[in-house]
Structure formats: C-alpha cells, structure tokens
Design an enzyme around this catalytic site. Sequence first.
Site, PDB file in Angstrom:
ATOM      1  N   THR A  47     -16.972 -24.850  -4.963  1.00 60.85           N
ATOM      2  CA  THR A  47     -17.797 -25.031  -6.106  1.00 60.85           C
ATOM      3  C   THR A  47     -19.339 -25.297  -5.895  1.00 60.85           C
ATOM      4  O   THR A  47     -20.247 -25.213  -6.652  1.00 60.85           O
ATOM      5  CB  THR A  47     -17.102 -25.981  -7.431  1.00 60.85           C
ATOM      6  N   HIS A  66     -18.959 -28.884   3.137  1.00 62.08           N
ATOM      7  CA  HIS A  66     -18.523 -30.119   3.032  1.00 62.08           C
ATOM      8  C   HIS A  66     -17.041 -30.004   3.443  1.00 62.08           C
ATOM      9  O   HIS A  66     -16.367 -29.170   3.312  1.00 62.08           O
ATOM     10  CB  HIS A  66     -18.658 -30.717   1.642  1.00 62.08           C
TER      11      HIS A  66
HETATM   12  P1  5GP Z   1     -15.603 -27.817  -3.754  1.00 59.68           P
HETATM   13  O1  5GP Z   1     -15.122 -27.434  -5.112  1.00 59.68           O
HETATM   14  O2  5GP Z   1     -16.799 -27.125  -3.461  1.00 59.68           O
HETATM   15  O3  5GP Z   1     -14.603 -27.568  -2.614  1.00 59.68           O
HETATM   16  O4  5GP Z   1     -16.063 -29.205  -3.712  1.00 59.68           O
HETATM   17  C1  5GP Z   1     -16.995 -29.553  -4.302  1.00 59.68           C
HETATM   18  C2  5GP Z   1     -16.641 -31.225  -4.687  1.00 59.68           C
HETATM   19  O5  5GP Z   1     -17.953 -31.800  -4.977  1.00 59.68           O
HETATM   20  C3  5GP Z   1     -15.711 -31.370  -5.828  1.00 59.68           C
HETATM   21  O6  5GP Z   1     -14.446 -32.215  -5.302  1.00 59.68           O
HETATM   22  C4  5GP Z   1     -16.503 -32.107  -6.751  1.00 59.68           C
HETATM   23  O7  5GP Z   1     -15.782 -33.184  -7.506  1.00 59.68           O
HETATM   24  C5  5GP Z   1     -17.523 -33.135  -5.991  1.00 59.68           C
HETATM   25  N1  5GP Z   1     -18.879 -33.068  -6.904  1.00 59.68           N
HETATM   26  C6  5GP Z   1     -19.492 -32.261  -7.576  1.00 59.68           C
HETATM   27  N2  5GP Z   1     -20.527 -32.697  -7.884  1.00 59.68           N
HETATM   28  C7  5GP Z   1     -20.720 -33.983  -7.296  1.00 59.68           C
HETATM   29  C8  5GP Z   1     -21.722 -35.082  -7.581  1.00 59.68           C
HETATM   30  O8  5GP Z   1     -22.719 -34.806  -8.160  1.00 59.68           O
HETATM   31  N3  5GP Z   1     -21.578 -36.213  -6.967  1.00 59.68           N
HETATM   32  C9  5GP Z   1     -20.453 -36.441  -6.120  1.00 59.68           C
HETATM   33  N4  5GP Z   1     -20.195 -37.645  -5.753  1.00 59.68           N
HETATM   34  N5  5GP Z   1     -19.305 -35.515  -6.241  1.00 59.68           N
HETATM   35  C10 5GP Z   1     -19.768 -34.317  -6.625  1.00 59.68           C
END
Ligand code: 5GP
Length: 112
Positions: free
Chosen positions: A93, A98
């Site tokens: 997302t 990361h």
């Molecule tokens: P993905 O879905 O891309 O694998 O992981 C993105 C992660 O970033 C998600 O687990 C989400 O909770 C985290 N995340 C999104 N926006 C923020 C933010 O503003 N601050 C922090 N600390 N985490 C975030």
Amino acid sequence: MSDCLFCKIAAGDIPSKKVYEDEQVYAFYDIDPQAPTHFLVIPKVHITSCGEITAVNSAVVAHCFEVISRVARELGMESFRVVSNCGAQAGQTVGHLHFHVLSGRDMTWPPG
Ligand code: 5GP
Ligand code: ZN
C-alpha cells in the site's frame, strides 16, 4: 521523492515512533500493528519495492537486514517474521521499499 509518505517519515517531516536510525536506514513502529511488536525498516533512499532492487542499490538492502538482525537482538526478539509486500496484489500500500518485522505471537503459514 517529494510525494512519498515513507520518504517524508525518513526525513522527519512526518512524525513516527523511531526504533533505529543511521545514515542509510530508518526503522519505526507501524501505525497499525499486526503483532505485539511490528516495526518497519526502510532505506532512506527511495526504492519503490523489492521489484526495483538492482546491483546498483542492493547494498542498502543488505544493510536493512543487518539492522533487522541488530534491532531484533536489542529488543530480545527470539522469533520473528520479515515480510515485504511487492505490488498491489501482494498487499503493498506504500510505494517505498519496506520490511515489516513482526514478533510476539504465533504465526501461520502460508500467509494470507
Ligand atoms: P504495506 O501495506 O505497503 O506492505 O505496508 C505499509 C505499512 O505502513 C502498513 O502496515 C501501514 O500500517 C503502515 N503505515 C501507513 N502509513 C503509516 C504512517 O503514517 N506511519 C506509520 N508508522 N506507519 C504507516
Ligand atoms: Zn520514498
């Protein structure tokens, strides 16, 4: 990248709860934790996802894993899972590479 959420977090322009920082890498707790301990390790340089890792930028990825190992040791994490979602279908997302580090509960396999 100016409009990237994690570039802004790494630069300190958006607040986060820091776990670790050095010149190349920033680590911070996930805002929506999926385990008792859940933090993210990111390179400060903008790389969109695992699909964009090349011979030119892979040293920082290796360094991310050194940091994961070091922080896990410092936090006393004996068992943990490292996840990187690459692309929307896999659940990515945020378009900045990361590594999720999750620990503190039983986990299942295969992941959903
Ligand atoms: P993905 O879905 O891309 O694998 O992981 C993105 C992660 O970033 C998600 O687990 C989400 O909770 C985290 N995340 C999104 N926006 C923020 C933010 O503003 N601050 C922090 N600390 N985490 C975030
Ligand atoms: Zn970025």
